[in-house]
Design a protein around this motif. Structure first.
Motif, PDB file in Angstrom:
ATOM      1  N   ALA A  33       0.908  -1.202  -0.026  1.00 22.28           N
ATOM      2  CA  ALA A  33       0.120   0.157  -0.103  1.00 22.28           C
ATOM      3  C   ALA A  33       0.809   1.349  -0.066  1.00 22.28           C
ATOM      4  CB  ALA A  33      -0.954  -0.002   1.322  1.00 22.28           C
ATOM      5  N   GLY A  34       0.234   2.314   0.264  1.00 19.92           N
ATOM      6  CA  GLY A  34       0.969   3.602   0.321  1.00 19.92           C
ATOM      7  C   GLY A  34       1.119   3.913   1.823  1.00 19.92           C
ATOM      8  N   SER A  35       2.272   4.699   1.892  1.00 22.18           N
ATOM      9  CA  SER A  35       2.585   5.369   3.447  1.00 22.18           C
ATOM     10  C   SER A  35       1.846   6.712   3.562  1.00 22.18           C
ATOM     11  CB  SER A  35       4.199   5.491   3.186  1.00 22.18           C
ATOM     12  OG  SER A  35       4.599   6.387   4.511  1.00 22.18           O
ATOM     13  N   ASP A  36       1.445   6.718   4.831  1.00 20.47           N
ATOM     14  CA  ASP A  36       0.759   8.037   5.507  1.00 20.47           C
ATOM     15  C   ASP A  36       1.563   8.639   6.412  1.00 20.47           C
ATOM     16  OD1 ASP A  36      -0.709   9.685   6.557  1.00 20.47           O
ATOM     17  OD2 ASP A  36      -2.356   8.286   7.278  1.00 20.47           O
ATOM     18  N   SER A  37       2.337   9.688   5.776  1.00 19.08           N
ATOM     19  CA  SER A  37       3.074  10.312   6.798  1.00 19.08           C
ATOM     20  C   SER A  37       2.560  10.842   8.040  1.00 19.08           C
ATOM     21  CB  SER A  37       3.801  11.628   6.199  1.00 19.08           C
ATOM     22  OG  SER A  37       2.519  12.575   5.607  1.00 19.08           O
ATOM     23  N   GLY A  38       1.274  10.970   8.217  1.00 19.26           N
ATOM     24  CA  GLY A  38       0.429  11.347   9.403  1.00 19.26           C
ATOM     25  C   GLY A  38       0.054  10.284  10.292  1.00 19.26           C
ATOM     26  N   GLY A  39       0.288   8.944   9.885  1.00 16.19           N
ATOM     27  CA  GLY A  39       0.513   7.831  10.522  1.00 16.19           C
ATOM     28  C   GLY A  39      -1.041   7.458  11.066  1.00 16.19           C
ATOM     29  N   GLY A  40      -2.320   7.787  10.172  1.00 15.64           N
ATOM     30  CA  GLY A  40      -3.657   7.393  10.689  1.00 15.64           C
ATOM     31  C   GLY A  40      -4.034   6.257   9.685  1.00 15.64           C
ATOM     32  N   ALA A  41      -3.489   6.115   8.297  1.00 11.99           N
ATOM     33  CA  ALA A  41      -4.035   5.229   7.360  1.00 11.99           C
ATOM     34  C   ALA A  41      -2.826   4.728   6.869  1.00 11.99           C
ATOM     35  CB  ALA A  41      -4.916   6.018   6.536  1.00 11.99           C
ATOM     36  N   GLY A  42      -3.199   3.747   5.664  1.00  9.97           N
ATOM     37  CA  GLY A  42      -2.165   3.201   4.907  1.00  9.97           C
ATOM     38  C   GLY A  42      -1.341   2.339   5.587  1.00  9.97           C
ATOM     39  N   ILE A  43       0.244   2.171   5.002  1.00  9.13           N
ATOM     40  CA  ILE A  43       0.973   1.475   5.851  1.00  9.13           C
ATOM     41  C   ILE A  43       0.960   1.428   7.058  1.00  9.13           C
ATOM     42  CG2 ILE A  43       3.495   0.887   5.898  1.00  9.13           C
ATOM     43  CD1 ILE A  43       2.548  -0.182   3.420  1.00  9.13           C
ATOM     44  N   GLN A  44       0.970   2.860   7.815  1.00  8.67           N
ATOM     45  CA  GLN A  44       1.190   2.783   9.190  1.00  8.67           C
ATOM     46  C   GLN A  44      -0.246   2.339   9.772  1.00  8.67           C
ATOM     47  OE1 GLN A  44       2.035   5.109   6.730  1.00  8.67           O
ATOM     48  NE2 GLN A  44       4.100   5.928   7.251  1.00  8.67           N
ATOM     49  N   ALA A  45      -1.489   2.596   9.142  1.00 10.17           N
ATOM     50  CA  ALA A  45      -2.385   1.991  10.212  1.00 10.17           C
ATOM     51  C   ALA A  45      -2.363   0.402   9.989  1.00 10.17           C
ATOM     52  CB  ALA A  45      -3.665   2.435   9.544  1.00 10.17           C
ATOM     53  N   ARG A 100      -2.998  -7.018  16.854  1.00  6.09           N
ATOM     54  CA  ARG A 100      -3.941  -8.325  16.618  1.00  6.09           C
ATOM     55  C   ARG A 100      -2.563  -9.469  16.843  1.00  6.09           C
ATOM     56  NH1 ARG A 100      -7.740  -8.304  18.612  1.00  6.09           N
ATOM     57  NH2 ARG A 100      -8.152 -10.426  17.759  1.00  6.09           N
ATOM     58  N   GLN A 101      -1.359  -9.300  17.232  1.00  5.71           N
ATOM     59  CA  GLN A 101      -0.154 -10.155  17.415  1.00  5.71           C
ATOM     60  C   GLN A 101       0.091 -10.949  16.286  1.00  5.71           C
ATOM     61  OE1 GLN A 101      -2.103 -12.205  20.722  1.00  5.71           O
ATOM     62  NE2 GLN A 101      -1.028 -10.627  22.364  1.00  5.71           N
ATOM     63  N   ALA A 102       0.034 -10.113  15.290  1.00  3.29           N
ATOM     64  CA  ALA A 102       0.790 -10.665  14.140  1.00  3.29           C
ATOM     65  C   ALA A 102       2.132  -9.879  13.654  1.00  3.29           C
ATOM     66  CB  ALA A 102      -0.097 -11.040  12.862  1.00  3.29           C
ATOM     67  N   PHE A 103       3.037 -10.599  13.256  1.00  6.55           N
ATOM     68  CA  PHE A 103       4.187  -9.591  12.646  1.00  6.55           C
ATOM     69  C   PHE A 103       4.054  -9.316  11.290  1.00  6.55           C
ATOM     70  CE2 PHE A 103       8.435  -9.106  11.009  1.00  6.55           C
ATOM     71  CZ  PHE A 103       9.065  -8.011  12.125  1.00  6.55           C
ATOM     72  N   GLY A 104       3.893  -7.879  11.239  1.00  7.26           N
ATOM     73  CA  GLY A 104       3.723  -7.028  10.173  1.00  7.26           C
ATOM     74  C   GLY A 104       4.884  -6.593   9.345  1.00  7.26           C
ATOM     75  N   MET A 105       4.820  -6.730   8.025  1.00  8.39           N
ATOM     76  CA  MET A 105       5.794  -6.091   7.181  1.00  8.39           C
ATOM     77  C   MET A 105       4.992  -5.441   5.930  1.00  8.39           C
ATOM     78  SD  MET A 105       7.651  -9.900   6.472  1.00  8.39           S
ATOM     79  CE  MET A 105       7.820 -10.963   7.676  1.00  8.39           C
ATOM     80  N   SER A 106       5.887  -4.649   5.170  1.00 12.95           N
ATOM     81  CA  SER A 106       5.349  -3.668   4.071  1.00 12.95           C
ATOM     82  C   SER A 106       6.115  -3.660   2.832  1.00 12.95           C
ATOM     83  CB  SER A 106       5.289  -2.376   4.804  1.00 12.95           C
ATOM     84  OG  SER A 106       6.641  -1.868   4.959  1.00 12.95           O
ATOM     85  N   ILE A 107       5.256  -3.517   1.876  1.00  9.99           N
ATOM     86  CA  ILE A 107       5.636  -3.175   0.423  1.00  9.99           C
ATOM     87  C   ILE A 107       5.074  -2.059   0.190  1.00  9.99           C
ATOM     88  CG2 ILE A 107       5.664  -3.914  -1.811  1.00  9.99           C
ATOM     89  CD1 ILE A 107       5.593  -6.932  -1.052  1.00  9.99           C
ATOM     90  N   ILE A 108       5.925  -0.937  -0.031  1.00 10.70           N
ATOM     91  CA  ILE A 108       5.382   0.477  -0.262  1.00 10.70           C
ATOM     92  C   ILE A 108       5.426   0.654  -1.823  1.00 10.70           C
ATOM     93  CG2 ILE A 108       5.792   2.967   0.289  1.00 10.70           C
ATOM     94  CD1 ILE A 108       7.393   2.138   2.882  1.00 10.70           C
ATOM     95  N   VAL A 109       4.129   1.111  -2.084  1.00 13.48           N
ATOM     96  CA  VAL A 109       3.682   1.474  -3.345  1.00 13.48           C
ATOM     97  C   VAL A 109       3.870   2.783  -3.599  1.00 13.48           C
ATOM     98  CG1 VAL A 109       2.134   1.190  -5.193  1.00 13.48           C
ATOM     99  CG2 VAL A 109       2.618  -0.716  -3.626  1.00 13.48           C
ATOM    100  N   ALA A 110       3.670   3.588  -2.818  1.00 18.24           N
ATOM    101  CA  ALA A 110       3.472   5.087  -2.897  1.00 18.24           C
ATOM    102  C   ALA A 110       3.906   5.931  -1.550  1.00 18.24           C
ATOM    103  CB  ALA A 110       2.450   5.725  -3.418  1.00 18.24           C
ATOM    104  N   LEU A 111       4.501   6.821  -1.690  1.00 15.87           N
ATOM    105  CA  LEU A 111       4.783   7.899  -0.428  1.00 15.87           C
ATOM    106  C   LEU A 111       3.563   9.021  -0.558  1.00 15.87           C
ATOM    107  CD1 LEU A 111       8.362   8.244  -0.627  1.00 15.87           C
ATOM    108  CD2 LEU A 111       7.069   6.647   0.664  1.00 15.87           C
TER     109      LEU A 111
END
Length: 274
Positions: free
Chosen positions: A12-24, A32-43
């Motif tokens: 997904a995309g990164s949300d610099s404000g932290g409320g949505a996207g990769i950060q959310a 939910r006790q799962a280890f999260g990883m990310s593939i950033i498609v957009a900033l």
């Protein structure tokens, strides 16, 4: 013990404000006790007022992110969010066909709450034809379902028919979210691959702090599937978690604030037929 911890990735995309996207998504995975990883498609440059700017990531670097994760980890579920445009949708689709990342949850992100377009219009057809058939679950809100299907959705009957139409496009399980409806409760319609269908309803909460609700809901489903939770239970847990995240408010920024990702599920969702 190598790779025995449940692992899940957001694309997904990164949300610099932290409320949505990769950060959310990452916050939800952790909650939910799962280890999260990310593939950033957009900033994006954004805050609670909205999205001020966005910058897609080069497709070959997206390829590299997929390759890096596939070489090392045992990813048991994946979800997509903001995919920007046709080129990036196709890049993600091509990579998903090469890797084993478990069930895919597609949150067809198109427009930010502030109105900024997060998906170019000509990419909609590509999502319908290329991405949705790869998904185990797709979770559109009403405006997104309307764009995908090219028709207005205003009634409960419309939501049911929309789910059937989306399923006909190749996605196995559909959650048409009713948060944008005029109904007294926030009710989502679920249509499963086996033909089972039901509504999930929760009381509406009057608050401006709903930034990232779709991301959080779909991320919770992904985390639950990565842990081995059965699909129906995972979907219901997603509804319970986002209700908690909205109702247990935090106060960040001046505009559409984020939901609370450290909220604790307290109340069950009403499951019913109509």
């Amino acid at each position: 013990m190598i790779n025995s911890t449940p692992q899940v990735v957001t694309i997904a995309g990164s949300d610099s404000g932290g409320g949505a996207g990769i950060q959310a998504d990452l916050k939800t995975f952790q909650a939910r006790q799962a280890f999260g990883m990310s593939i950033i498609v957009a900033l994006t440059a954004q805050n609670t007022y909205g999205v001020q700017s966005s910058l897609p990531i080069a497709s070959d670097f997206i390829d590299s992110q997929f390759n890096s994760l596939a070489e090392d980890f045992s990813i048991k579920a994946a979800k997509t969010g903001m995919l920007a445009d046709t080129e990036h949708v196709l890049t993600v689709v091509e990579n998903l066909k090469k890797v084993e990342f478990g069930p895919l949850i597609v949150d067809p992100v198109m427009v930010a709450k502030g109105g900024h377009q997060l998906l170019e219009y000509d990419a909609v057809q590509t999502i319908k034809e290329q991405l949705l058939p790869l998904a185990v679950v797709v979770t559109p809100n009403l405006p997104e379902a309307e764009i995908l299907l090219g028709k207005s959705i205003t009634t409960d009957r419309d939501m049911i028919e929309a789910a059937k139409s989306l399923q006909a496009l190749g996605t196995k399980n559909i959650v048409v979210k009713g948060g944008h409806s005029q109904n007294k409760e926030a009710s989502d319609f679920v249509l499963l691959e086996n033909g089972e269908s039901f509504w999930m309803s929760t009381p509406r909460i009057k608050t401006p702090n709903t930034h990232g609700t779709g991301d959080t809901f779909s991320a919770c489903i992904a985390a639950e599937l990565a842990k081995g939770t059965q699909l129906k239970e995972a979907i219901v847990t997603g509804k319970e978690f986002i209700q908690a995240a909205i109702s247990q408010e935090i106060f960040v920024g001046h505009g559409h604030g984020p939901t609370n990702h450290w909220a604790q599920i307290q109340n069950s969702v009403t499951i019913h037929e109509r």
